[in-house]
Design an enzyme around this catalytic site. Structure first.
Site, PDB file in Angstrom:
ATOM      1  N   LYS A   8     -45.694  49.995 116.767  1.00 20.37           N
ATOM      2  CA  LYS A   8     -45.612  51.456 116.724  1.00 20.37           C
ATOM      3  C   LYS A   8     -46.915  52.147 117.165  1.00 20.37           C
ATOM      4  O   LYS A   8     -47.973  51.518 117.245  1.00 20.37           O
ATOM      5  CB  LYS A   8     -45.175  51.868 115.319  1.00 20.37           C
ATOM      6  CG  LYS A   8     -43.747  51.406 115.003  1.00 20.37           C
ATOM      7  CD  LYS A   8     -43.310  51.861 113.645  1.00 20.37           C
ATOM      8  CE  LYS A   8     -41.823  51.633 113.443  1.00 20.37           C
ATOM      9  NZ  LYS A   8     -41.394  52.180 112.138  1.00 20.37           N
ATOM     10  N   TYR A  48     -32.963  55.903 117.082  1.00 21.42           N
ATOM     11  CA  TYR A  48     -32.934  56.010 115.615  1.00 21.42           C
ATOM     12  C   TYR A  48     -31.733  56.799 115.115  1.00 21.42           C
ATOM     13  O   TYR A  48     -31.792  57.375 114.036  1.00 21.42           O
ATOM     14  CB  TYR A  48     -34.227  56.646 115.124  1.00 21.42           C
ATOM     15  CG  TYR A  48     -35.383  55.666 114.963  1.00 21.42           C
ATOM     16  CD1 TYR A  48     -35.264  54.508 114.199  1.00 21.42           C
ATOM     17  CD2 TYR A  48     -36.623  55.925 115.555  1.00 21.42           C
ATOM     18  CE1 TYR A  48     -36.324  53.630 114.029  1.00 21.42           C
ATOM     19  CE2 TYR A  48     -37.699  55.044 115.390  1.00 21.42           C
ATOM     20  CZ  TYR A  48     -37.536  53.896 114.623  1.00 21.42           C
ATOM     21  OH  TYR A  48     -38.592  53.030 114.440  1.00 21.42           O
ATOM     22  N   ARG A  84     -37.322  39.685 110.594  1.00 21.53           N
ATOM     23  CA  ARG A  84     -37.290  40.646 109.482  1.00 21.53           C
ATOM     24  C   ARG A  84     -38.139  40.123 108.322  1.00 21.53           C
ATOM     25  O   ARG A  84     -38.879  40.865 107.692  1.00 21.53           O
ATOM     26  CB  ARG A  84     -35.856  40.877 108.999  1.00 21.53           C
ATOM     27  CG  ARG A  84     -34.939  41.453 110.041  1.00 21.53           C
ATOM     28  CD  ARG A  84     -34.994  42.922 110.198  1.00 21.53           C
ATOM     29  NE  ARG A  84     -34.588  43.659 109.022  1.00 21.53           N
ATOM     30  CZ  ARG A  84     -34.657  44.976 108.933  1.00 21.53           C
ATOM     31  NH1 ARG A  84     -35.133  45.696 109.941  1.00 21.53           N
ATOM     32  NH2 ARG A  84     -34.267  45.603 107.844  1.00 21.53           N
ATOM     33  N   THR A  90     -39.782  47.609 104.633  1.00 23.92           N
ATOM     34  CA  THR A  90     -40.067  48.874 105.336  1.00 23.92           C
ATOM     35  C   THR A  90     -41.301  49.560 104.760  1.00 23.92           C
ATOM     36  O   THR A  90     -42.159  50.044 105.494  1.00 23.92           O
ATOM     37  CB  THR A  90     -38.841  49.820 105.216  1.00 23.92           C
ATOM     38  OG1 THR A  90     -37.702  49.160 105.763  1.00 23.92           O
ATOM     39  CG2 THR A  90     -39.078  51.121 105.959  1.00 23.92           C
ATOM     40  N   ASN A 111     -45.597  52.295 109.389  1.00 27.15           N
ATOM     41  CA  ASN A 111     -45.443  50.932 108.871  1.00 27.15           C
ATOM     42  C   ASN A 111     -45.607  49.861 109.967  1.00 27.15           C
ATOM     43  O   ASN A 111     -45.067  48.770 109.871  1.00 27.15           O
ATOM     44  CB  ASN A 111     -44.106  50.781 108.129  1.00 27.15           C
ATOM     45  CG  ASN A 111     -42.903  51.057 109.008  1.00 27.15           C
ATOM     46  OD1 ASN A 111     -43.059  51.390 110.183  1.00 27.15           O
ATOM     47  ND2 ASN A 111     -41.717  50.898 108.468  1.00 27.15           N
ATOM     48  N   HIS A 114     -41.415  47.887 114.042  1.00 27.35           N
ATOM     49  CA  HIS A 114     -39.974  47.990 113.797  1.00 27.35           C
ATOM     50  C   HIS A 114     -39.340  46.704 114.295  1.00 27.35           C
ATOM     51  O   HIS A 114     -39.762  46.179 115.339  1.00 27.35           O
ATOM     52  CB  HIS A 114     -39.387  49.173 114.584  1.00 27.35           C
ATOM     53  CG  HIS A 114     -37.894  49.160 114.657  1.00 27.35           C
ATOM     54  ND1 HIS A 114     -37.091  49.708 113.687  1.00 27.35           N
ATOM     55  CD2 HIS A 114     -37.047  48.614 115.577  1.00 27.35           C
ATOM     56  CE1 HIS A 114     -35.821  49.504 114.005  1.00 27.35           C
ATOM     57  NE2 HIS A 114     -35.767  48.857 115.155  1.00 27.35           N
ATOM     58  N   GLU A 125     -30.684  48.308 120.789  1.00 33.67           N
ATOM     59  CA  GLU A 125     -32.096  48.719 120.899  1.00 33.67           C
ATOM     60  C   GLU A 125     -32.772  48.088 122.119  1.00 33.67           C
ATOM     61  O   GLU A 125     -33.582  48.734 122.787  1.00 33.67           O
ATOM     62  CB  GLU A 125     -32.833  48.359 119.614  1.00 33.67           C
ATOM     63  CG  GLU A 125     -32.345  49.179 118.422  1.00 33.67           C
ATOM     64  CD  GLU A 125     -32.902  48.747 117.085  1.00 33.67           C
ATOM     65  OE1 GLU A 125     -32.476  49.323 116.063  1.00 33.67           O
ATOM     66  OE2 GLU A 125     -33.757  47.822 117.044  1.00 33.67           O
TER      67      GLU A 125
HETATM   68  P1  CMP Z   1     -38.198  51.424 110.900  1.00 33.16           P
HETATM   69  O1  CMP Z   1     -37.971  50.052 110.434  1.00 33.16           O
HETATM   70  O2  CMP Z   1     -38.634  51.647 112.293  1.00 33.16           O
HETATM   71  O3  CMP Z   1     -36.843  52.265 110.659  1.00 33.16           O
HETATM   72  C1  CMP Z   1     -36.822  53.654 110.426  1.00 33.16           C
HETATM   73  C2  CMP Z   1     -38.175  54.246 110.247  1.00 33.16           C
HETATM   74  O4  CMP Z   1     -38.232  55.499 109.627  1.00 33.16           O
HETATM   75  C3  CMP Z   1     -39.009  53.360 109.335  1.00 33.16           C
HETATM   76  O5  CMP Z   1     -39.302  52.118 109.944  1.00 33.16           O
HETATM   77  C4  CMP Z   1     -40.196  54.277 109.072  1.00 33.16           C
HETATM   78  O6  CMP Z   1     -41.136  54.291 110.145  1.00 33.16           O
HETATM   79  C5  CMP Z   1     -39.530  55.651 109.020  1.00 33.16           C
HETATM   80  N1  CMP Z   1     -39.403  56.179 107.658  1.00 33.16           N
HETATM   81  C6  CMP Z   1     -40.039  57.249 107.182  1.00 33.16           C
HETATM   82  N2  CMP Z   1     -39.697  57.504 105.917  1.00 33.16           N
HETATM   83  C7  CMP Z   1     -38.797  56.568 105.551  1.00 33.16           C
HETATM   84  C8  CMP Z   1     -38.072  56.305 104.347  1.00 33.16           C
HETATM   85  N3  CMP Z   1     -38.200  57.062 103.258  1.00 33.16           N
HETATM   86  N4  CMP Z   1     -37.240  55.234 104.338  1.00 33.16           N
HETATM   87  C9  CMP Z   1     -37.087  54.443 105.453  1.00 33.16           C
HETATM   88  N5  CMP Z   1     -37.758  54.676 106.614  1.00 33.16           N
HETATM   89  C10 CMP Z   1     -38.607  55.718 106.674  1.00 33.16           C
END
Ligand code: CMP
Length: 133
Positions: A8, A48, A84, A90, A111, A114, A125
């Site tokens: 990211k 997304y 994963r 996450t 985070n 992804h 994706e």
């Molecule tokens: P990702 O695995 O890319 O999938 C969705 C993304 O939304 C997640 O990682 C985070 O970067 C973002 N995100 C922000 N807030 C939340 C939340 N409360 N729960 C899950 N994803 C979140």
């Protein structure tokens, strides 16, 4: 089986994407394609779209379009689940010690990476990230 790992913007910005790629390769994931790209809002919203109704959606789109990401296509048996497990939960605060998100994640939004959550989302994706221009 193939899947997507996406590094990211905050990690690319800090110049830490090479470290993450090296870590992935050392852990016997097979990289079959690699691309740096910057999402426009339309593509990010499509990528997304399952989160469209979530309260964090607008912030997520701002964040993921804020700078380049690095996308890796990985191939191997069971790679969706293996990856994963390797990246962790996450929320970096919940991620297991030694996972990518434990080491590099700053917040539930920032985070670090992804990964596709199923073979079906991987297909979708990968087509978005590697298909077309
Ligand atoms: P990702 O695995 O890319 O999938 C969705 C993304 O939304 C997640 O990682 C985070 O970067 C973002 N995100 C922000 N807030 C939340 C939340 N409360 N729960 C899950 N994803 C979140």
């Amino acid at each position: 089986m193939r899947t997507l790992l996406m590094i990211k913007p905050e990690i690319v910005e800090k110049g830490l994407f090479g470290e993450i790629i090296a870590h992935v390769v050392r852990n016997r994931f097979k990289v079959v394609a690699l691309r740096m790209l910057t999402f426009n809002r339309q593509t990010a919203e499509k990528f997304y779209e399952v989160h469209r109704e979530r309260e964090f959606f607008a912030d997520l789109i701002d964040y993921i379009t804020s700078g380049p990401v690095v996308a890796l296509e990985l191939d191997g048996d069971g790679v969706v689940q293996r990856l994963r497990a390797f990246i962790g939960s996450t929320d970096p605060a919940q991620a297991a010690v030694g996972t990518i998100r434990y080491t590099y994640g700053a917040s539930i939004q920032n985070n670090a990476v992804h990964a596709s959550d199923s073979p079906e989302s991987a297909k979708k994706e990968l087509a978005i990230v590697f298909g077309g221009s």
